[in-house]
Structures are given as structure tokens and as C-alpha cells.
Motif scaffolding. Structure first.
Motif, PDB file in Angstrom:
ATOM      1  N   ARG B  10       0.877  -1.171   0.025  1.00  0.00           N
ATOM      2  CA  ARG B  10      -0.060  -0.075   0.070  1.00  0.00           C
ATOM      3  C   ARG B  10       0.798   1.242  -0.086  1.00  0.00           C
ATOM      4  O   ARG B  10       1.629   1.314   0.783  1.00  0.00           O
ATOM      5  CB  ARG B  10      -0.944   0.186   1.159  1.00  0.00           C
ATOM      6  CG  ARG B  10      -1.856  -1.060   1.223  1.00  0.00           C
ATOM      7  CD  ARG B  10      -2.877  -1.044   2.199  1.00  0.00           C
ATOM      8  NE  ARG B  10      -3.027  -0.138   3.353  1.00  0.00           N
ATOM      9  CZ  ARG B  10      -4.042   0.622   3.858  1.00  0.00           C
ATOM     10  NH1 ARG B  10      -5.124   0.257   3.440  1.00  0.00           N
ATOM     11  NH2 ARG B  10      -3.751   1.754   4.577  1.00  0.00           N
ATOM     12  N   LYS B  11       0.582   2.188  -0.841  1.00  0.00           N
ATOM     13  CA  LYS B  11       1.340   3.502  -1.121  1.00  0.00           C
ATOM     14  C   LYS B  11       0.785   4.292   0.369  1.00  0.00           C
ATOM     15  O   LYS B  11       1.611   5.145   0.631  1.00  0.00           O
ATOM     16  CB  LYS B  11       0.756   4.016  -2.291  1.00  0.00           C
ATOM     17  CG  LYS B  11       1.275   3.918  -3.537  1.00  0.00           C
ATOM     18  CD  LYS B  11       0.568   4.874  -4.603  1.00  0.00           C
ATOM     19  CE  LYS B  11       1.289   4.603  -5.881  1.00  0.00           C
ATOM     20  NZ  LYS B  11       2.481   5.387  -6.258  1.00  0.00           N
ATOM     21  N   GLU B  12      -0.367   4.027   0.861  1.00  0.00           N
ATOM     22  CA  GLU B  12      -0.812   4.947   1.922  1.00  0.00           C
ATOM     23  C   GLU B  12       0.146   4.369   3.285  1.00  0.00           C
ATOM     24  O   GLU B  12       0.080   5.207   4.355  1.00  0.00           O
ATOM     25  CB  GLU B  12      -2.257   4.343   2.412  1.00  0.00           C
ATOM     26  CG  GLU B  12      -3.386   4.712   1.179  1.00  0.00           C
ATOM     27  CD  GLU B  12      -3.437   3.619   0.353  1.00  0.00           C
ATOM     28  OE1 GLU B  12      -2.705   2.768   0.139  1.00  0.00           O
ATOM     29  OE2 GLU B  12      -4.520   3.518  -0.385  1.00  0.00           O
ATOM     30  N   THR B 495      -3.631   2.672  -3.551  1.00  0.00           N
ATOM     31  CA  THR B 495      -2.816   1.985  -4.272  1.00  0.00           C
ATOM     32  C   THR B 495      -3.796   1.249  -5.541  1.00  0.00           C
ATOM     33  O   THR B 495      -3.190   1.019  -6.463  1.00  0.00           O
ATOM     34  CB  THR B 495      -2.637   0.941  -3.143  1.00  0.00           C
ATOM     35  OG1 THR B 495      -2.097   1.597  -2.064  1.00  0.00           O
ATOM     36  CG2 THR B 495      -1.520  -0.273  -3.748  1.00  0.00           C
ATOM     37  N   ALA B 498      -4.052   3.320  -8.456  1.00  0.00           N
ATOM     38  CA  ALA B 498      -2.600   3.410  -9.090  1.00  0.00           C
ATOM     39  C   ALA B 498      -2.357   2.405  -9.962  1.00  0.00           C
ATOM     40  O   ALA B 498      -1.788   2.437 -10.953  1.00  0.00           O
ATOM     41  CB  ALA B 498      -1.508   3.970  -8.103  1.00  0.00           C
ATOM     42  N   GLN B 499      -2.713   1.209  -9.551  1.00  0.00           N
ATOM     43  CA  GLN B 499      -2.483  -0.054 -10.119  1.00  0.00           C
ATOM     44  C   GLN B 499      -3.270  -0.239 -11.471  1.00  0.00           C
ATOM     45  O   GLN B 499      -2.739  -0.336 -12.536  1.00  0.00           O
ATOM     46  CB  GLN B 499      -2.745  -1.092  -9.348  1.00  0.00           C
ATOM     47  CG  GLN B 499      -1.898  -1.582  -8.281  1.00  0.00           C
ATOM     48  CD  GLN B 499      -2.424  -2.843  -7.376  1.00  0.00           C
ATOM     49  OE1 GLN B 499      -2.929  -2.733  -6.326  1.00  0.00           O
ATOM     50  NE2 GLN B 499      -2.390  -3.945  -8.009  1.00  0.00           N
ATOM     51  N   GLU B 510       5.070   3.986  -9.360  1.00  0.00           N
ATOM     52  CA  GLU B 510       5.818   4.679  -8.384  1.00  0.00           C
ATOM     53  C   GLU B 510       5.384   6.099  -8.766  1.00  0.00           C
ATOM     54  O   GLU B 510       5.774   7.026  -8.064  1.00  0.00           O
ATOM     55  CB  GLU B 510       7.093   4.517  -8.307  1.00  0.00           C
ATOM     56  CG  GLU B 510       7.628   2.788  -7.782  1.00  0.00           C
ATOM     57  CD  GLU B 510       6.913   2.546  -6.309  1.00  0.00           C
ATOM     58  OE1 GLU B 510       6.745   3.484  -5.674  1.00  0.00           O
ATOM     59  OE2 GLU B 510       6.773   1.524  -6.063  1.00  0.00           O
ATOM     60  N   ARG B 511       5.271   6.202 -10.001  1.00  0.00           N
ATOM     61  CA  ARG B 511       5.154   7.637 -10.377  1.00  0.00           C
ATOM     62  C   ARG B 511       3.546   7.972 -10.705  1.00  0.00           C
ATOM     63  O   ARG B 511       3.243   8.915 -11.447  1.00  0.00           O
ATOM     64  CB  ARG B 511       6.053   7.823 -11.750  1.00  0.00           C
ATOM     65  CG  ARG B 511       7.417   7.740 -11.552  1.00  0.00           C
ATOM     66  CD  ARG B 511       8.475   8.546 -12.541  1.00  0.00           C
ATOM     67  NE  ARG B 511       8.045   8.348 -13.786  1.00  0.00           N
ATOM     68  CZ  ARG B 511       7.929   9.220 -14.704  1.00  0.00           C
ATOM     69  NH1 ARG B 511       8.135  10.406 -14.450  1.00  0.00           N
ATOM     70  NH2 ARG B 511       7.654   8.819 -15.997  1.00  0.00           N
ATOM     71  N   SER B 513       0.292   9.290  -8.353  1.00  0.00           N
ATOM     72  CA  SER B 513      -0.214   9.695  -7.094  1.00  0.00           C
ATOM     73  C   SER B 513      -1.810   9.726  -7.360  1.00  0.00           C
ATOM     74  O   SER B 513      -2.450  10.019  -8.387  1.00  0.00           O
ATOM     75  CB  SER B 513       0.236  11.025  -6.765  1.00  0.00           C
ATOM     76  OG  SER B 513       1.659  10.789  -6.366  1.00  0.00           O
TER      77      SER B 513
END
Ligand SMILES: Cc1cc2nc3c(=O)[nH]c(=O)nc-3n(C[C@H](O)[C@H](O)[C@H](O)COP(=O)(O)OP(=O)(O)OC[C@H]3O[C@@H](n4cnc5c(N)ncnc54)[C@H](O)[C@@H]3O)c2cc1C
Lengths: 275, 770
Positions: B10-12, B495, B498-499, B510-511, B513
Motif C-alpha cells: 500500500r502506498k498509504e 494503491t 494507481a495499479q 511509483e510515478r 499519485s
């Protein structure tokens, strides 16, 4: 509703003498040990002391010492320390075991044995250990030291023999090295107070004590006598709830509590090695 | 490589687990004042007088408001006409927790002291604390506009007396679906700042745009100067789509005092003030034959609405009755419902909102039919399933057209994990040994309606629309920002979205948001509820990403002097298919997309930016099969869950780790409802479980490990194929647990046990049998 206590003053005591002095000089003051019983009551505004005297830093009241036939446990010793103490595990294993069953790790890292006993909550675990093992409470006041047997200590709901101007300084547990023990704690959720609990100490002066079976922590007198006179586990267990007046709440009515007391007594007796 | 289906972290999390998340309570602008509530301690009372003088005279107190001070303001939005919930109770208080006065002070402690100093003179009125009391002949009334306490009654949609008379067998069941408190870790929290430039409200909320629109209408102000921000939100479970009165009071007081006003609910307040869920009673009749084939079903739902009916609460029995047939092809279904007011906390959406009630009912019915006929519960399920080729399937309800599913497939997959014959043998052996614990095996083949939804579905609950917004905006360096209206509160949307975007855009995960939760930044939005975020909002991200990608391809083709159709992207490089050497990086394409001289004829600068209002034609229908194995202590009555097997079908899985997280959380809440949680009132309407000492939210050690399996039938209503999974666990778990408990006790003639199956309840049954 909840959360925010009423205004109070805060003082720190560095020694028993200083704590006694502060107690004598402040009206309506309360001692603060681990705060895990007192602070919740304050947040609910069920109690609103004018001053808290923080005794948690008093070094002389911490730790466990081997004093010959007894273990002397300082009143401010945290549950976690008791739980992990090798001496306690060796000489009063029931105490170490039960200390490890109090609440959750956060609670055990803050709460103190003295606070638990003086609070006198019938649902608390440690009073039953004091009763089952026949411990002695050491209390200090302006007039000096008093020694109170556990059986005389718990007076009424949330009320003990410790006077408003006194401090519990230590608890002396008679050594029960090598003797069997059992503790059964019945809960709905893993980290809760007991709905019913039973402590059994085997050995020369065996004892059975009950958790949450009345308005005060108490020994199971009839069952303890039967045990001492050599009765079998079923007979002893059948007497567990004798003379009790168990509370009723959402988790358990009085009948269910009596039933649990005898089921748990049998299990604790078996764990302690009785047949 | 596709990221759809990848177990991406998770990006969070880095922010949240290092304590750097920002919840509303973390914010304290300069000059912030604090609000505290005086809440009714009476279930039903005339308010004779409210004495605020002592509170007003305290140092640091800025305002003490009673109902007189809000005379110009409307009632709480989402109330029903004539039964409005005033922001501050005026003539009468109607439940314990009803706001009677509001205090604002310079700090939270003073506010709490001042609230304590407000003296309310109540004249107690007779109260109704339960449905039975509310529907009794001479029941006290709560709202004068009603004759009695029924807000709405729908009689049986069909007369099935002929079917029941002709059926070989019939049986009946009365069920209570216990009232639950949502208990998010973060309670209701709000911060309002009303200045000359407009109003900004930070709120722990699931649908910020919905709140913005509502606040603007409430105060009669313009939406362009009204801003709602839902920063990190610590759980909601449906309760944070309710328009809590506190939000509007904070704004009104901020306007009056010209300073920011913050309010953080205490846990004790949250237990009585945050709207509850479930609270239904069912009367069910079922007609069937000896083989366990169900011929007809009659369901009557009585919904406790609490003291003030809420628009969402009114919809709960609609969903329950729409989903009453579950996974089964039942020739005749008649439903009826009644919404009733009581002197209790209002009831609205709580994880599953109406569907757990339906699955619990029909799955109990299936086991009842099995018990009556002696046919194994597995067989009864298989006999009645809608077949895998039976879709689309029009149910008895116009609302529910099942579009996909494979119910027998899910049950078969479940049985691959469960050694049913071995469990049955163990059960028999234990029964024969008086010292052994009893064993119970319970199944649930569940189905829910999710992915809200098709046009009209959310409008019915007061929302602007049912689409979800998505904006994809490529930055000059070739990174991308996604803006979504589906503001999350713990789901991991940052997340998963973004996927989805990474796959469509060919830009590195990763780029990318994902931004959400701010009405000044996000181009409109609806919100996160009804398991819709991925099925509607995620589909929107896909659509918008695809649009952007098509335009990027045009630019790349122009730069490479190739035709658009030949362009592919790999590792953030556009190149001509088959000729990797002839390439241009995404960053170049992005950069040049802003430079008019670099663009193909007719293309405007800034075109790698697309906004979509994603619509879907139908709801989605997640389904699954669960099995619960319990052991029951014959002496204490204690139930222990030994195993919990979970097969979910949520269509396409975007991120298996997050799907598991959702399922585990939902199952935990389902187990909680089945064994632990029950918001109870005494006869007079005083809550008996208003703290976490009495209201038993289980903790991790109380829950079993889970064994999970999966089947995948795609959602035909979106191109992702995803159905949504946020509520599934809470829909599927309660019937599996209770079916297991009843199974363990069925040798005693037990046909049903109401939730929660507490040790004392079971002990009384065991004792009675001796
Ligand atoms: C979430 C939670 C779960 C819990 N679960 C359990 C459980 O399962 N079992 C259990 O037994 N307990 C449980 N407790 C209570 C916990 O063990 C407390 O720590 C303990 O009961 C009180 O000890 P304390 O040091 O915190 O005392 P405090 O709260 O500081 O004080 C309690 C009372 O004793 C007085 N006092 C304290 N020390 C002295 C002293 N030396 N001399 C005279 N008076 C004194 C105080 O003035 C106060 O009146 C739980 C508490 C919490 C918050």
C-alpha cells in the motif's frame, strides 16, 4: 460524556513520608499509582479528586525481595515485573501466572499490584491470589505500620482496609515453592476482566478464592475447608459458590455465575494437581 | 506486466504506520475553539428548561447554544418531514444521546467542564425501547405526525396463500438481526472554519462532495466558496455517510464566533450518537418439498429506525427484501416491510446495510429446510441454486437483476478446503463422548448487491448522482496524478487506483499519485460506500486513463513520424511495434504535450488530462461460500471458532492483499455480530452497552485464522470485471457462524439461536436439556 476528567491538581511524591505528608495536607486527594483503574473513573467523572498524588516514582516501593519464608512485593511493582520475575515464578507461581493474565500488555506495563489490591475491584484478578495464598498487606500511615491479613483486607465494593491517609507499601506472600496451583478466568473477550475467576493454591494451607462472585473479592470458604479436609474435586467444586451473592449483568446472571464458579473450580483444582 | 492482480504494497502505509497520517483531530488552526455537547440522559422527555448561566459565566467559554439559538436553521439533512431531527433538541429529547445544548470554549477541557455545568430540566415521557413496545396497542408516540410509531408499511407484495396451502411442507422462523454500533477507531470529528472567503469543513466523512453540496444548501451559500476536506479517515463502515448534526453545528458556531471550531466525539458519545446499524426483526415462512426444494418464501421485515428516521435507514429493508432470495431460484417470493420509530439512536447504513440481514435470513432458512427434511444442508443449497448459466436472473424485486455468479462453483471450491465427511465423523464421535466439546459445521452461500450503482440508485438516498468521477492528469515530467471522487477511509484506494492507471497508461506505478477527499481539488464526486469504489470509481480511472493514453499515442506517433496504430508502450517508452530502437520516452511525450509547436495538427496543449463521470448499467453482485466450524464447551456454553473457510467471488481482483484485508475485516465484523456485539437498551430506553466495556468488540486474539479460496466470475457491468468486496465478509459470516452453532446443538432439538450466541444463552439451552 467520557474522556475528559474534571480539573485536578497534580503532585509528585518522592518518598512514602512525602506522600503521607501530602495526603494529610490536601483535602480530597487520591494516590496515583499506575492510573489504570483511577483514571478511567475520573474520565467518566465517577470520581473527581481535587489532587492526585503521584507515587509511581517512589523507588522504595518497587520490586520483589526474598524475605525468608515470604516474598515481599513492593506495592508499586508493575504487573509486568511480577509476571516475569523468576523469584515469583519459583516461590509463588500462582502470582506470576495470574499477573500475566491481567488485561493486555499495555495494562500490565502500567498497572501496579498495590493499585489493583487497594482498588478492591471484585472483578480484578490479583485479589484472589492474595486470598488464596493467605498474603499479608503492609500499610503505612502517620501512626506507623499496620499488617492486615488478606482475609480482612477487602471490606466492601471498591473499599479496602486502607485508610484515606494510609499507603499500602508491600504485600507479603508466603512461599509456596513447589506446590500446585490453578487459575481459571472465564471471559467473553481475551483481554477482559473475568466474568468469573477461580484461584486455587495447593499445599499445606490450601486456598480457593473467587473473582467477581460478589461485591468484594472473597475466598470460597466452604470449598477451601472441604479441600483442606481432603474432599475430592467434585465435592469441593460443588461448594465453590456457597454463600456467594454473585452480581448480575449482561454477560451472566447469578445462576450462571454460580455454575461457572463450580466448573472453573474443578478445572483449577485439576490444574493444581488435585483429583 | 499487468499490475491488475498484483500484491502491491500500500502506498498509504509509510505515512500511516509512522504516525504521520493527518486526521481531522490532528489539525488545530490558530484560534481554534472546541465544541462539546450536552446530550440527553433521558430516552424520551419534555425539555422544560435548559439553564446555561453557570456554563456561560465560566472563563474561556465562548458560546452556549440551545435550540433557541438555531431557530433560523433547518433540521438535520436527510431527516423525514414531520419527523425531523433538530440539530439541537427543542421541545423534547427522543433518545439518550440527543443533543440538548452545545458549548464552545477556548480549549477542550473547559468545553467539557462547561457542558457538565449546563443544567437540563427534563420531564420524563413514556418511552418505547423496542419494536415490540413501539407496536403495542397503547404505545407512547414519538412523533405526533404519525398515527402510532410506524413510519412506513409495505404489505406483502403478493398473496402466496395458495402456494403455501399446496406445498408438501412449510416452516416458519422468527429472527432478530441484532443492533450493532459501527465503532470505527476514529469517531466523528469535524473542524469548521468560516471566514470572509467562505467555509471550509474538515470532516471524517466518506463522501466529501455529498457533504459539500448538503452544507451549501443547508446554509444557503454557494458551493464555490464551500469546501469540504476529508483527510485521512479512520474507518467509517457506512456511519460516516450520515449527516451528523455536529458537522452543521460546528459550521454554524464558526460563523457566529468568527473562529475555527473543532469537535472530537468521545468514544462514549460515539456509542450513542453515531447512527447504529442492523436492528431488524424478521418473520419468515417457507414452503418446500421433501427433497428440500423451496417453492415459496414469505419475508416480513420490521426495521427499527431509532428516534428519527433517516433517508438511508428507510432504505435498509428495501435492500433486505430485494435480496431475500439470496443465491436461490425460488419460484414465488413475497416481501413486506415496516419502518418503526423507537426512543433509541437512529439506525442507518452499517457495513452491508440491509444485505447481511438478507443473507442471514435466507441462509438460516436453508438450514431450517435441511433440518426439517433431513437433507444435508449442502444438498439443499445445490438443489436450489440459480445455475451458472441462469444469468441474467430477474429476482422478485425490480431492483435486483443478478448479472453473474457461479454459486455451485463457489461451494465446490469451498468443499475442496473443507473435509466435510471427516468433520461429520468427528462431530458424531464427539457427541458420543460426554467429555468432548460439541462440534458444529455451518455453511453460508451468500450473495449481495453492491457496486452502487446504476443511474437513480444513489439519487434515491439523496446523492447528486450515481456515477463516480475520475480525472487523470499527466504532469510535464510524465508522472501522473489521479483525482477520484471515491474518497477512501482505509480501503487502500490510493494503491488500487494507481495499479489500474499504471496498466492503462504504461506509466510506472511509483510515478502515479492518487488524490482524493478535497472538494476544491477533485472535480466533483460521490463517495465510498456500497462497495462501489473499484467497481464504479476504479472503472472511471480506467476509462480516463485509456482516453489519456490514446492521446499520448497520437503525440508519440507524431514525434516518431509513425502511424498511431503501430505505437506501443514498454517500460515508459513509446515505440513502433517491432522496432524498439525507434522510440520516445513517456517523459518526452508528456513534456511536449504542453508545447503547441510540438503537437500534431489539431491537438491542443494540455490534452493528457481527462475527466470521466463513470456510469455503470447495473449493480454488481459479489458472492461466495463460507464454512465455519465451531466447538462448544458443554459446561460453560462457550463457542470457539475453530476454522473459518472463505471463498469469495468479487470478480477481477485488483490487489489480492487488499481483497483479503477487506474480507478479513468484514468477516471479523460478521463474527462480532454473531457472537459478541449487541447494542442493547433496557425497558425504559437507557442504553446498556454504551461503552466498550459492555459492547463487546472482539480483538485479534478472539478471532480465528482464515483459510481463503477464490472463484472468479466477471462483473459484466464494467470492463475491469471487478464487483467490489468491502462488505462481503460482513454479509457472509454471520449465517455461517450461527448455522454452525445451531448445528452443534441440533441434537437437542435446537432450530435457531438469536445473535449474538453468548455463552449464557447456550448454557441455558444445554442446562435445559439435562
Ligand atoms: C483496559 C484495562 C483492562 C484491565 N484489565 C484488567 C484485568 O483483566 N484484570 C485485573 O485485575 N485488572 C485489570 N485492569 C486494572 C489494572 O490491573 C489496574 O492497573 C489496577 O487495577 C490498578 O492499579 P493501578 O496501579 O493502575 O492503580 P491506580 O489506578 O493508580 O489506583 C487505583 C486505586 O488505588 C489507590 N492506590 C494505588 N496505589 C496505592 C497504594 N500503594 N496505597 C494506597 N492506595 C493506592 C488509588 O488511589 C486508586 O484509588 C484493567 C485496566 C484497564 C485500563
Amino acid at each position: 460524556m467520557g474522556m475528559i476528567p474534571a480539573r485536578f491538581d497534580y503532585r509528585q511524591a518522592g518518598s512514602v513520608a512525602e506522600a503521607l505528608q501530602l495526603l494529610a495536607s490536601c483535602d480530597d486527594a487520591k494516590l496515583l499509582a499506575g492510573g489504570h483503574s483511577l483514571v478511567p473513573l475520573m474520565k467518566m467523572r465517577l470520581v473527581s479528586p481535587s489532587t492526585l498524588i503521584d507515587i509511581s516514582g517512589i523507588a522504595e516501593l518497587q520490586g520483589v525481595t526474598d524475605a525468608g519464608s515470604v516474598l515481599r512485593v513492593g506495592a508499586l511493582t508493575r504487573h509486568r515485573v511480577v509476571e516475569r520475575s523468576q523469584v515469583v515464578a519459583q516461590h509463588v507461581p500462582l502470582l506470576a501466572h495470574v499477573a500475566g493474565l491481567v488485561g493486555d500488555p499495555q495494562v500490565r506495563n502500567r498497572g501496579t499490584i498495590g493499585g489493583s489490591l487497594v482498588h478492591g475491584d471484585p472483578a480484578a484478578d490479583l485479589p484472589s491470589v492474595a486470598l488464596a495464598t493467605g498474603a499479608t498487606m503492609v500499610v503505612t500511615g502517620s501512626g506507623g505500620e499496620r499488617r492486615i491479613a488478606a482475609s480482612d483486607f477487602f471490606v466492601d465494593f471498591l473499599e479496602t482496609a486502607v485508610g484515606p491517609d494510609e499507603i499500602l507499601t508491600a504485600i507479603e506472600f508466603p512461599k509456596r515453592t513447589g506446590a500446585g496451583f490453578g487459575y481459571e478466568k472465564f471471559v467473553r473477550r481475551s483481554m477482559d476482566y473475568a466474568i468469573v475467576g477461580v484461584a486455587v493454591q495447593a499445599g499445606e494451607q490450601p486456598g480457593i478464592a473467587l473473582v467477581n462472585m460478589g461485591s468484594v473479592p472473597r475466598r470460597a470458604d466452604a470449598a477451601s475447608r472441604a479441600l483442606a479436609s481432603g474432599a475430592g474435586v467434585d465435592a469441593v467444586a460443588a461448594l465453590a459458590a456457597d454463600g456467594t451473592n454473585p452480581p448480575e449483568d449482561l454477560n451472566a446472571n447469578a445462576d450462571y455465575r454460580r455454575h461457572l464458579a463450580s466448573v472453573l473450580t474443578k478445572r483449577a483444582l485439576l490444574a493444581a494437581g488435585y483429583r | 506486466m499487468s499490475l491488475i492482480g498484483a500484491k502491491v504494497l500500500r502506498k498509504e502505509d509509510p505515512n500511516l504506520i509512522t504516525g504521520q497520517g493527518q486526521y481531522v483531530d490532528d489539525l488545530a488552526p490558530a484560534g481554534c475553539a472546541f465544541m462539546a455537547m450536552v446530550r440527553s440522559t433521558e430516552p424520551h422527555a419534555r425539555i422544560v428548561a435548559v439553564d446555561t448561566s453557570a456554563a456561560r459565566s465560566m472563563d474561556g467559554v465562548l458560546a452556549v447554544w440551545t435550540s433557541a439559538d438555531i431557530a433560523g436553521l433547518p433540521a438535520r439533512p436527510s431527516s423525514l418531514p414531520g419527523m425531523d431531527m433538530p440539530l439541537i433538541a427543542g421541545d423534547a429529547a427522543r433518545f439518550v444521546g440527543d443533543i440538548v445544548a452545545v458549548v464552545v470554549a477556548t480549549d477542550r477541557y473547559t468545553a467539557a467542564d462547561a457542558a457538565e455545568a449546563v443544567i437540563v430540566d427534563y420531564e420524563p415521557l413514556p418511552a418505547v425501547a423496542s419494536l415490540a413496545q413501539a407496536l403495542a396497542a397503547d404505545a407512547p408516540m414519538i412523533h405526533p405526525v404519525l398515527q402510532g410509531n410506524t413510519v412506513f408499511f409495505q404489505d406483502y407484495t403478493e398473496d402466496l396463500s395458495a402456494e403455501f396451502a399446496a406445498a408438501p411442507r412449510t416452516a416458519s422462523l422468527s429472527l432478530v438481526n441484532n443492533r450493532c454500533a459501527p465503532v470505527p477507531i476514529e469517531p466523528n470529528v469535524v473542524l469548521a472554519d468560516w471566514g470572509p472567503a467562505g467555509l471550509t469543513v474538515w470532516a471524517a466523512f466518506q463522501a466529501p462532495h455529498h457533504l459539500r453540496n448538503t452544507i451549501a444548501a443547508f446554509f444557503g451559500i454557494s458551493q464555490d466558496t464551500t469546501r469540504v476536506i476529508a483527510p485521512d479517515v479512520g474507518g467509517g463502515f457506512g456511519a460516516k455517510i450520515n449527516f451528523a448534526s455536529e458537522i452543521f453545528l460546528a459550521a454554524a458556531l464558526s460563523r457566529a464566533l468568527s473562529r475555527p471550531v473543532k469537535y472530537t466525539q468521545t468514544r462514549s458519545e460515539c456509542m450513542v450518537a453515531m447512527f447504529h446499524g442492523r436492528a431488524q426483526e424478521h418473520k419468515v415462512d417457507v414452503a418446500f418439498d421433501d427433497s428440500g426444494k423451496i417453492l415459496a418464501l414469505k419475508v416480513q421485515v420490521t426495521q427499527d429506525q431509532g428516534a428519527y428516521p433517516d433517508a438511508t435507514g428507510m432504505g435498509l429493508p428495501v435492500l433486505t427484501t430485494a435480496m431475500s432470495a439470496g443465491c436461490y431460484k425460488i419460484p414465488k417470493v413475497a416481501v413486506s416491510w415496516r419502518n418503526v420509530v423507537t426512543n433509541t439512536t437512529p439506525v442507518a447504513a452499517y457495513r452491508g446495510a440491509g444485505r447481511p440481514e438478507a443473507s442471514y435470513m435466507i441462509e438460516r432458512v436453508i438450514d431450517l429446510v435441511a433440518d426439517e427434511t433431513g437433507v444435508d444442508p449442502i444438498e439443499v443449497r445445490k438443489t436450489n441454486f440459480i445455475p451458472a448459466d441462469g444469468f441474467p436472473y430477474q429476482t422478485h424485486s425490480p431492483l435486483a437483476v443478478y448479472d453473474s455468479g457461479n454459486f455451485a462453483g463457489a461451494l465446490d471450491e469451498l468443499l475442496r478446503h473443507v473435509d466435510y465427511p471427516a468433520l461429520k465423523a468427528e462431530q458424531a464421535a464427539r457427541l458420543a463422548d460426554p467429555n468432548a466439546k460439541l462440534l458444529g459445521i455451518g455453511f453460508s452461500s451468500w450473495l449481495e448487491i453492491a457496486g452502487f450503482g446504476p443511474p437513480g440508485s444513489l439519487e434515491a438516498f439523496g446523492h447528486l448522482a450515481s456515477w463516480e468521477s475520475a480525472q487523470v492528469r499527466v504532469q510535464p515530467d510524465g508522472s501522473a496524478i489521479i483525482y477520484t471522487g471515491a474518497s477512501p477511509h482505509g480501503q487502500g484506494t490510493v494503491t488500487t487506483f494507481a495499479q489500474i492507471a499504471a496498466d492503462q497508461l504504461g506509466i510506472d506505478f511509483e510515478r502515479i499519485s492518487v488524490r482524493h477527499g478535497d472538494t476544491a481539488v477533485i472535480p466533483q464526486g460521490i463517495g465510498t460506500m456500497g462497495s462501489r469504489a473499484v467497481a464504479v470509481g476504479g472503472e472511471g480511472v480506467k476509462t480516463a486513463s485509456t482516453r489519456v493514453f490514446e492521446r499520448a499515442k497520437k503525440i508519440a506517433a507524431h514525434l516518431l513520424e509513425a502511424t498511431e496504430d503501430d505505437i506501443v508502450v514498454e517500460n515508459e517508452e513509446f515505440h513502433v511495434r517491432g522496432t524498439p530502437s525507434k522510440s520516445v520516452p513517456w517523459s518526452q511525450v508528456a513534456w511536449k504535450s504542453f508545447q503547441p509547436l510540438e503537437l500534431p495538427a489539431g491537438m491542443e496543449p494540455g490534452s493528457l488530462d481527462a475527466t470521466v463521470f463513470q456510469q455503470v448499467p447495473n449493480f454488481s453482485f459479489p458472492s461466495g461460500a463460507y464454512c465455519c466450524v465451531v466447538e462448544i464447551d458443554r459446561e460453560t456454553g462457550e463457542v470457539e471458532i475453530r476454522n473459518m473457510y472463505l471463498v469469495d467471488d468479487c470478480g477481477t481482483v485488483i490487489n489480492p492483499m487488499l481483497v483479503e484485508g477487506q474480507v478479513h475485516g468484514g468477516v471479523a465484523q460478521g463474527i462480532a455480530q454473531a457472537l459478541y456485539e449487541h447494542m442493547q437498551y433496557d425497558e425504559s430506553g437507557v442504553p446498556r452497552t454504551a461503552t466498550l466495556m459492555d459492547y463487546l468488540v472482539p480483538a485479534a486474539p478472539d478471532l480465528p485464522g482464515y483459510v481463503s479460496g477464490r472463484t472468479v466470475t466477471l462483473n459484466p457491468s464494467n470492463t475491469l470485471g471487478a464487483k467490489g468486496v468491502g462488505e462481503s465478509g460482513s454479509v457472509g459470516a454471520p449465517p455461517a457462524v450461527i448455522n454452525a452453532v445451531v448445528d452443534a446443538l441440533s441434537h437437542l432439538g435446537v432450530k435457531h439461536i438469536d445473535m449474538p450466541a453468548t455463552p449464557q444463552k447456550i448454557w441455558s439451552i444445554l442446562r435445559g436439556s439435562k
